[in-house]
Design a protein around this motif. Structure first.
Motif, PDB file in Angstrom:
ATOM      1  N   THR A  48       6.702  -7.320  -3.928  1.00  0.00           N
ATOM      2  CA  THR A  48       6.011  -6.052  -3.744  1.00  0.00           C
ATOM      3  C   THR A  48       4.681  -6.166  -4.468  1.00  0.00           C
ATOM      4  OG1 THR A  48       8.091  -4.825  -3.683  1.00  0.00           O
ATOM      5  CG2 THR A  48       6.078  -3.548  -4.112  1.00  0.00           C
ATOM      6  N   GLU A  49       3.608  -5.933  -3.733  1.00  0.00           N
ATOM      7  CA  GLU A  49       2.284  -6.037  -4.354  1.00  0.00           C
ATOM      8  C   GLU A  49       2.024  -4.823  -5.236  1.00  0.00           C
ATOM      9  OE1 GLU A  49      -0.573  -6.229  -1.174  1.00  0.00           O
ATOM     10  OE2 GLU A  49       0.081  -4.335  -0.356  1.00  0.00           O
ATOM     11  N   PRO A  50       1.082  -4.913  -6.191  1.00  0.00           N
ATOM     12  CA  PRO A  50       0.750  -3.765  -7.043  1.00  0.00           C
ATOM     13  C   PRO A  50       0.126  -2.619  -6.235  1.00  0.00           C
ATOM     14  CG  PRO A  50      -0.021  -5.813  -8.030  1.00  0.00           C
ATOM     15  CD  PRO A  50       0.421  -6.143  -6.630  1.00  0.00           C
ATOM     16  N   VAL A  51       0.207  -1.429  -6.780  1.00  0.00           N
ATOM     17  CA  VAL A  51      -0.384  -0.239  -6.168  1.00  0.00           C
ATOM     18  C   VAL A  51      -1.894  -0.426  -6.078  1.00  0.00           C
ATOM     19  CG1 VAL A  51      -0.730   2.247  -6.405  1.00  0.00           C
ATOM     20  CG2 VAL A  51       1.438   1.212  -7.123  1.00  0.00           C
ATOM     21  N   HIS A  52      -2.451  -0.098  -4.894  1.00  0.00           N
ATOM     22  CA  HIS A  52      -3.895  -0.257  -4.686  1.00  0.00           C
ATOM     23  C   HIS A  52      -4.334   0.625  -3.523  1.00  0.00           C
ATOM     24  CE1 HIS A  52      -1.994  -2.968  -1.807  1.00  0.00           C
ATOM     25  NE2 HIS A  52      -3.093  -2.855  -1.066  1.00  0.00           N
ATOM     26  N   ASP A  53      -5.641   0.642  -3.258  1.00  0.00           N
ATOM     27  CA  ASP A  53      -6.156   1.354  -2.091  1.00  0.00           C
ATOM     28  C   ASP A  53      -7.171   0.488  -1.359  1.00  0.00           C
ATOM     29  OD1 ASP A  53      -8.677   1.604  -3.394  1.00  0.00           O
ATOM     30  OD2 ASP A  53      -8.318   3.673  -3.982  1.00  0.00           O
ATOM     31  N   VAL A  74      -4.913 -11.356   3.079  1.00  0.00           N
ATOM     32  CA  VAL A  74      -3.828 -10.616   2.445  1.00  0.00           C
ATOM     33  C   VAL A  74      -2.569 -11.451   2.596  1.00  0.00           C
ATOM     34  CG1 VAL A  74      -2.521  -8.469   2.432  1.00  0.00           C
ATOM     35  CG2 VAL A  74      -4.945  -8.447   3.100  1.00  0.00           C
ATOM     36  N   GLU A  75      -1.925 -11.739   1.479  1.00  0.00           N
ATOM     37  CA  GLU A  75      -0.702 -12.527   1.519  1.00  0.00           C
ATOM     38  C   GLU A  75       0.290 -11.964   0.510  1.00  0.00           C
ATOM     39  OE1 GLU A  75       0.779 -17.174   1.267  1.00  0.00           O
ATOM     40  OE2 GLU A  75      -1.324 -16.719   1.626  1.00  0.00           O
ATOM     41  N   VAL A  76       1.498 -11.656   1.024  1.00  0.00           N
ATOM     42  CA  VAL A  76       2.561 -11.126   0.173  1.00  0.00           C
ATOM     43  C   VAL A  76       3.785 -12.028   0.373  1.00  0.00           C
ATOM     44  CG1 VAL A  76       3.991  -9.128  -0.408  1.00  0.00           C
ATOM     45  CG2 VAL A  76       1.664  -8.777   0.470  1.00  0.00           C
ATOM     46  N   ALA A  77       4.269 -12.596  -0.707  1.00  0.00           N
ATOM     47  CA  ALA A  77       5.399 -13.520  -0.660  1.00  0.00           C
ATOM     48  C   ALA A  77       6.677 -12.804  -0.212  1.00  0.00           C
ATOM     49  CB  ALA A  77       5.622 -14.148  -2.041  1.00  0.00           C
ATOM     50  N   ASN A 125       7.299  -7.060   1.096  1.00  0.00           N
ATOM     51  CA  ASN A 125       7.629  -7.960   2.206  1.00  0.00           C
ATOM     52  C   ASN A 125       9.143  -8.123   2.252  1.00  0.00           C
ATOM     53  OD1 ASN A 125       8.093 -10.078   3.967  1.00  0.00           O
ATOM     54  ND2 ASN A 125       6.612 -11.452   3.036  1.00  0.00           N
ATOM     55  N   ARG A 126       9.766  -7.618   3.316  1.00  0.00           N
ATOM     56  CA  ARG A 126      11.214  -7.735   3.495  1.00  0.00           C
ATOM     57  C   ARG A 126      11.587  -8.970   4.301  1.00  0.00           C
ATOM     58  NH1 ARG A 126      10.790  -2.970   6.117  1.00  0.00           N
ATOM     59  NH2 ARG A 126      12.337  -3.672   7.627  1.00  0.00           N
ATOM     60  N   GLY A 127      10.595  -9.771   4.685  1.00  0.00           N
ATOM     61  CA  GLY A 127      10.850 -10.931   5.525  1.00  0.00           C
ATOM     62  C   GLY A 127      11.252 -12.162   4.736  1.00  0.00           C
TER      63      GLY A 127
END
Length: 127
Positions: free
Chosen positions: A47-52, A40-43, A108-110
């Protein structure tokens, strides 16, 4: 911790599965009939797309960042935001167990990519 405050999984179409709905942030490293291992990687700022996530899992935080966890529910077959929680970064290398996750997205707020490895247990049982 935010990971532990997840809602029970609601019946959502298979199109909301993390790999199908958010392929830019969920990459399969290994999959068989018993487990699925995801990177899992979020830049930063994304904000990644809605998922489950339909199965219980163990998640290892390789490069944690502060996140906003955004919760959704389906209304007329469309995701509608129900809440947000700002969470600080987990400690590096922390590993947590978790139940299936209902519809959500992570922002990701980082200042660096958020990176984790998630092992999903398709039999529905955590080790």
């Amino acid at each position: 911790m935010i990971y532990m405050l997840l809602l029970a999984i609601q019946a959502a179409p298979a199109s909301f599965d993390a790999v199908a709905a958010a392929p830019g942030s969920h990459r399969i490293l290994l999959e068989d009939d018993k487990i699925r291992v995801l990177r899992v990687e979020v830049a930063p700022g994304a904000t990644e797309p809605v998922h489950d996530h339909r199965w219980p899992s163990v998640m290892y935080f390789e490069q944690p960042q502060p996140i906003t966890y955004i919760m959704y529910k389906l209304v007329d077959a469309k995701p509608v935001e129900t809440g947000r929680v700002d969470a600080p970064a987990f400690p590096k290398s922390e590993t947590v167990k978790g139940e299936p996750e209902a519809l959500h997205a992570v922002r990701n707020r980082g200042t660096a990519p958020f990176v984790a490895v998630r092992i999903e247990f398709k039999d529905g049982k955590l080790p």
